[in-house]
Design a protein around this motif. Structure first.
Motif, PDB file in Angstrom:
ATOM      1  N   GLU A 117       0.818  -1.208   0.000  1.00  0.00           N
ATOM      2  CA  GLU A 117       0.000   0.000   0.000  1.00  0.00           C
ATOM      3  C   GLU A 117       0.851   1.257   0.000  1.00  0.00           C
ATOM      4  O   GLU A 117       0.495   2.269  -0.603  1.00  0.00           O
ATOM      5  CB  GLU A 117      -0.918   0.001   1.233  1.00  0.00           C
ATOM      6  CG  GLU A 117      -1.981  -1.102   1.204  1.00  0.00           C
ATOM      7  CD  GLU A 117      -2.247  -1.680   2.587  1.00  0.00           C
ATOM      8  OE1 GLU A 117      -1.808  -1.068   3.565  1.00  0.00           O
ATOM      9  OE2 GLU A 117      -2.884  -2.743   2.658  1.00  0.00           O
ATOM     10  N   GLN A 118       2.000   1.220   0.698  1.00  0.00           N
ATOM     11  CA  GLN A 118       2.847   2.404   0.844  1.00  0.00           C
ATOM     12  C   GLN A 118       4.036   2.322  -0.120  1.00  0.00           C
ATOM     13  O   GLN A 118       4.977   1.568   0.099  1.00  0.00           O
ATOM     14  CB  GLN A 118       3.355   2.511   2.291  1.00  0.00           C
ATOM     15  CG  GLN A 118       2.260   2.589   3.338  1.00  0.00           C
ATOM     16  CD  GLN A 118       1.408   3.842   3.175  1.00  0.00           C
ATOM     17  OE1 GLN A 118       1.933   4.907   2.910  1.00  0.00           O
ATOM     18  NE2 GLN A 118       0.106   3.697   3.334  1.00  0.00           N
ATOM     19  N   VAL A 119       3.940   3.097  -1.191  1.00  0.00           N
ATOM     20  CA  VAL A 119       4.993   3.127  -2.211  1.00  0.00           C
ATOM     21  C   VAL A 119       5.609   4.521  -2.242  1.00  0.00           C
ATOM     22  O   VAL A 119       4.885   5.520  -2.274  1.00  0.00           O
ATOM     23  CB  VAL A 119       4.437   2.759  -3.600  1.00  0.00           C
ATOM     24  CG1 VAL A 119       5.515   2.871  -4.670  1.00  0.00           C
ATOM     25  CG2 VAL A 119       3.845   1.352  -3.583  1.00  0.00           C
ATOM     26  N   LEU A 159       1.899   8.699 -13.033  1.00  0.00           N
ATOM     27  CA  LEU A 159       1.877   7.353 -12.474  1.00  0.00           C
ATOM     28  C   LEU A 159       1.838   7.383 -10.953  1.00  0.00           C
ATOM     29  O   LEU A 159       1.120   6.592 -10.324  1.00  0.00           O
ATOM     30  CB  LEU A 159       3.095   6.568 -12.961  1.00  0.00           C
ATOM     31  CG  LEU A 159       3.090   6.218 -14.449  1.00  0.00           C
ATOM     32  CD1 LEU A 159       4.461   5.738 -14.912  1.00  0.00           C
ATOM     33  CD2 LEU A 159       2.028   5.164 -14.750  1.00  0.00           C
ATOM     34  N   ALA A 160       2.589   8.289 -10.337  1.00  0.00           N
ATOM     35  CA  ALA A 160       2.572   8.393  -8.872  1.00  0.00           C
ATOM     36  C   ALA A 160       1.174   8.734  -8.374  1.00  0.00           C
ATOM     37  O   ALA A 160       0.701   8.163  -7.383  1.00  0.00           O
ATOM     38  CB  ALA A 160       3.575   9.452  -8.408  1.00  0.00           C
ATOM     39  N   ARG A 161       0.490   9.642  -9.061  1.00  0.00           N
ATOM     40  CA  ARG A 161      -0.884   9.984  -8.656  1.00  0.00           C
ATOM     41  C   ARG A 161      -1.794   8.777  -8.772  1.00  0.00           C
ATOM     42  O   ARG A 161      -2.614   8.501  -7.883  1.00  0.00           O
ATOM     43  CB  ARG A 161      -1.426  11.125  -9.520  1.00  0.00           C
ATOM     44  CG  ARG A 161      -0.862  12.496  -9.206  1.00  0.00           C
ATOM     45  CD  ARG A 161      -1.735  13.594  -9.790  1.00  0.00           C
ATOM     46  NE  ARG A 161      -1.844  13.529 -11.246  1.00  0.00           N
ATOM     47  CZ  ARG A 161      -0.993  14.076 -12.099  1.00  0.00           C
ATOM     48  NH1 ARG A 161       0.078  14.721 -11.631  1.00  0.00           N
ATOM     49  NH2 ARG A 161      -1.174  13.990 -13.408  1.00  0.00           N
ATOM     50  N   GLN A 162      -1.681   8.058  -9.872  1.00  0.00           N
ATOM     51  CA  GLN A 162      -2.546   6.900 -10.083  1.00  0.00           C
ATOM     52  C   GLN A 162      -2.300   5.811  -9.040  1.00  0.00           C
ATOM     53  O   GLN A 162      -3.232   5.107  -8.639  1.00  0.00           O
ATOM     54  CB  GLN A 162      -2.332   6.326 -11.491  1.00  0.00           C
ATOM     55  CG  GLN A 162      -2.789   7.233 -12.615  1.00  0.00           C
ATOM     56  CD  GLN A 162      -4.286   7.469 -12.595  1.00  0.00           C
ATOM     57  OE1 GLN A 162      -5.076   6.538 -12.451  1.00  0.00           O
ATOM     58  NE2 GLN A 162      -4.685   8.725 -12.710  1.00  0.00           N
ATOM     59  N   LEU A 163      -1.069   5.698  -8.603  1.00  0.00           N
ATOM     60  CA  LEU A 163      -0.716   4.663  -7.623  1.00  0.00           C
ATOM     61  C   LEU A 163      -0.943   5.111  -6.185  1.00  0.00           C
ATOM     62  O   LEU A 163      -0.869   4.292  -5.269  1.00  0.00           O
ATOM     63  CB  LEU A 163       0.752   4.270  -7.789  1.00  0.00           C
ATOM     64  CG  LEU A 163       1.152   3.605  -9.111  1.00  0.00           C
ATOM     65  CD1 LEU A 163       2.663   3.452  -9.181  1.00  0.00           C
ATOM     66  CD2 LEU A 163       0.452   2.261  -9.289  1.00  0.00           C
ATOM     67  N   ALA A 183       1.172   6.993  -4.710  1.00  0.00           N
ATOM     68  CA  ALA A 183       2.533   6.906  -4.184  1.00  0.00           C
ATOM     69  C   ALA A 183       3.063   8.291  -3.866  1.00  0.00           C
ATOM     70  O   ALA A 183       2.699   9.280  -4.518  1.00  0.00           O
ATOM     71  CB  ALA A 183       3.445   6.221  -5.199  1.00  0.00           C
ATOM     72  N   SER A 184       3.944   8.378  -2.877  1.00  0.00           N
ATOM     73  CA  SER A 184       4.621   9.638  -2.613  1.00  0.00           C
ATOM     74  C   SER A 184       5.679   9.860  -3.686  1.00  0.00           C
ATOM     75  O   SER A 184       6.238   8.910  -4.238  1.00  0.00           O
ATOM     76  CB  SER A 184       5.262   9.628  -1.228  1.00  0.00           C
ATOM     77  OG  SER A 184       6.305   8.666  -1.176  1.00  0.00           O
ATOM     78  N   LEU A 185       5.938  11.131  -4.009  1.00  0.00           N
ATOM     79  CA  LEU A 185       6.924  11.460  -5.033  1.00  0.00           C
ATOM     80  C   LEU A 185       7.804  12.596  -4.535  1.00  0.00           C
ATOM     81  O   LEU A 185       7.300  13.678  -4.217  1.00  0.00           O
ATOM     82  CB  LEU A 185       6.229  11.875  -6.337  1.00  0.00           C
ATOM     83  CG  LEU A 185       7.147  12.338  -7.476  1.00  0.00           C
ATOM     84  CD1 LEU A 185       8.030  11.191  -7.962  1.00  0.00           C
ATOM     85  CD2 LEU A 185       6.324  12.898  -8.635  1.00  0.00           C
ATOM     86  N   GLU A 186       9.102  12.327  -4.444  1.00  0.00           N
ATOM     87  CA  GLU A 186      10.040  13.398  -4.112  1.00  0.00           C
ATOM     88  C   GLU A 186      11.015  13.561  -5.264  1.00  0.00           C
ATOM     89  O   GLU A 186      11.331  12.596  -5.965  1.00  0.00           O
ATOM     90  CB  GLU A 186      10.778  13.135  -2.802  1.00  0.00           C
ATOM     91  CG  GLU A 186      11.855  12.086  -2.861  1.00  0.00           C
ATOM     92  CD  GLU A 186      12.801  12.134  -1.651  1.00  0.00           C
ATOM     93  OE1 GLU A 186      12.554  12.893  -0.697  1.00  0.00           O
ATOM     94  OE2 GLU A 186      13.794  11.387  -1.681  1.00  0.00           O
ATOM     95  N   VAL A 187      11.490  14.794  -5.465  1.00  0.00           N
ATOM     96  CA  VAL A 187      12.417  15.109  -6.539  1.00  0.00           C
ATOM     97  C   VAL A 187      13.668  15.712  -5.913  1.00  0.00           C
ATOM     98  O   VAL A 187      13.586  16.694  -5.170  1.00  0.00           O
ATOM     99  CB  VAL A 187      11.792  16.092  -7.545  1.00  0.00           C
ATOM    100  CG1 VAL A 187      12.773  16.384  -8.676  1.00  0.00           C
ATOM    101  CG2 VAL A 187      10.488  15.523  -8.114  1.00  0.00           C
ATOM    102  N   THR A 224       7.304   3.002   4.318  1.00  0.00           N
ATOM    103  CA  THR A 224       7.286   2.558   2.927  1.00  0.00           C
ATOM    104  C   THR A 224       7.495   1.051   2.825  1.00  0.00           C
ATOM    105  O   THR A 224       8.373   0.486   3.476  1.00  0.00           O
ATOM    106  CB  THR A 224       8.387   3.294   2.132  1.00  0.00           C
ATOM    107  OG1 THR A 224       8.077   4.687   2.109  1.00  0.00           O
ATOM    108  CG2 THR A 224       8.505   2.765   0.716  1.00  0.00           C
ATOM    109  N   GLN A 225       6.688   0.419   1.983  1.00  0.00           N
ATOM    110  CA  GLN A 225       6.824  -1.021   1.742  1.00  0.00           C
ATOM    111  C   GLN A 225       7.549  -1.314   0.433  1.00  0.00           C
ATOM    112  O   GLN A 225       8.015  -2.435   0.224  1.00  0.00           O
ATOM    113  CB  GLN A 225       5.434  -1.665   1.721  1.00  0.00           C
ATOM    114  CG  GLN A 225       4.706  -1.564   3.054  1.00  0.00           C
ATOM    115  CD  GLN A 225       3.213  -1.766   2.888  1.00  0.00           C
ATOM    116  OE1 GLN A 225       2.560  -1.159   2.039  1.00  0.00           O
ATOM    117  NE2 GLN A 225       2.648  -2.631   3.722  1.00  0.00           N
ATOM    118  N   LEU A 226       7.614  -0.314  -0.443  1.00  0.00           N
ATOM    119  CA  LEU A 226       8.293  -0.492  -1.728  1.00  0.00           C
ATOM    120  C   LEU A 226       8.859   0.854  -2.168  1.00  0.00           C
ATOM    121  O   LEU A 226       8.143   1.856  -2.209  1.00  0.00           O
ATOM    122  CB  LEU A 226       7.320  -1.015  -2.789  1.00  0.00           C
ATOM    123  CG  LEU A 226       7.947  -1.375  -4.146  1.00  0.00           C
ATOM    124  CD1 LEU A 226       8.791  -2.647  -4.021  1.00  0.00           C
ATOM    125  CD2 LEU A 226       6.870  -1.578  -5.207  1.00  0.00           C
TER     126      LEU A 226
END
Length: 351
Positions: free
Chosen positions: A57-59, A100-104, A106-110, A167-169
């Motif tokens: 669940e946590q990506v 893709l991050a929104r669809q999943l 998932a958190s996104l850092e740059v 985070t799990q992945l």
């Protein structure tokens, strides 16, 4: 600070959890082994998470960016300004990995390790400014020792943040015009393989451009006299800030006990460096896909990796790994939610 932190022990795989998951699999309402590689994946994830029923669940997705001085040798179809422009696109939500991050969910850092725009300040981007890109490795080492250590630490810090978030992945992505050249150079050293066999079109070079890229790499490797048994020096001499950060992130995740889903060619090169530096990290690395770059299959074979997808991808950004997440989530759902023969009152095969 310990400059050799990357040698520290990685978390151990929980083999008892694997056996519990295997026992559950044998009771599910399906022929034994009928879900093929998905069954192997769930057992692997069970061992990494220490759970009979793993979940994803946590990506967390971290994109590492940096420019490359070797672009001065004419090895890219795109100008260096694209690196900084894509940083804006990442945080603006318009890049493939942003979608893709929104669809999943998932958190996104740059993370900007260092571009040719040193004054670049974008909300939502971690600007570390290790330099205005790497030096031209066809003429001198790409990084100083201090820059290399800082880039490795930047990746480790991202892994630490991911672990603290539960985070799990973890997915690492990259952005940097010229980085397929750096990756091919690193792979050529570590695999003792001619650059012409590992060099590909990258962002769109024609055949003459690919031959030129290979020639630049071969010239640089002769200049530095690199050896396969010294991956850290190879990384400093012909690598990139973002590749080093990926190496640090992969090692940090393995030490923190966070599973990693490796993206395409460039990320796989970083994975190879990580494994050469600390072989204990290898069980924590899953491989998302086989990309279109000709050297990727060679890398995957060297890493004894079985990619989940083969879609002809060559975008980078972590996009191929993100595309594989639904497959992994469905594998976990099947393993965790499918009824057993006893629960469904379905006759099992005779013992």
């Amino acid at each position: 600070m310990n400059p050799f932190w990357w040698r520290d022990a990685c978390q151990a795989v929980d083999h008892a959890a694997i056996e519990r998951a295997r026992a559950r699999q044998q009771q599910l309402t399906k022929p034994a082994g009928s879900l093929g590689q998905l069954e192997t994946l769930t057992l692997t994830l069970a061992g990494l998470q220490g759970r009979e029923r793993p979940s994803l669940e946590q990506v967390a997705i971290s994109i590492f960016a940096g420019d490359h001085g070797v672009v001065a040798e004419g090895i890219s179809a795109y100008p260096q300004a694209v690196t900084g422009q894509m940083l804006r696109n990442f945080v603006g939500g318009g890049a493939a990995i942003s979608v893709l991050a929104r669809q999943l969910g998932a958190s996104l850092e740059v993370v900007d390790l260092g571009t040719i725009e040193p004054s670049l300040q974008l909300p939502g981007v971690r600007h570390l400014q290790l330099g205005t890109g790497t030096a031209n490795f066809a003429q001198q080492p790409a990084m100083t020792d201090a820059q290399l250590q800082a880039a490795l630490q930047a990746g480790r810090d991202s892994a630490q943040r991911a672990a603290e978030q539960g985070t799990q992945l973890f997915i690492g992505g990259e952005m940097g015009i010229g980085n397929t050249t750096a990756a091919a150079a690193l792979a050529s050293v570590l695999l003792a393989c001619p650059a012409r066999e590992l060099s590909g079109p990258g962002t769109g070079l024609d055949s003459a451009g690919v031959q030129h890229k290979a020639a630049v790499i071969e010239r640089a490797l002769k200049l530095h006299g690199l050896q396969a048994d010294d991956p850290l020096r190879a990384l400093a001499c012909v690598g990139g800030f973002e590749i080093a950060a990926l190496v640090g992130a992969y090692l940090g995740c393995a030490q923190q006990g966070v599973a990693v889903l490796v993206d395409g060619f460039i990320c796989s090169v970083a994975a190879l460096v990580a494994v050469r530096l600390n072989p204990q990290c290898r069980p924590w690395l899953l491989f998302a896909h086989q990309g279109a770059e000709p050297g990727h299959q060679v890398l995957l074979e060297a890493l004894q990796a079985e990619p989940l997808l083969a879609l002809g991808l060559r975008l980078g950004e972590g996009s191929g790994a993100a595309l594989a997440v639904p497959l992994l989530r469905l594998a976990c759902a099947l393993h965790g939610q499918m009824a057993t023969f006893a629960e469904a009152a379905v006759a099992d095969r005779p013992a």
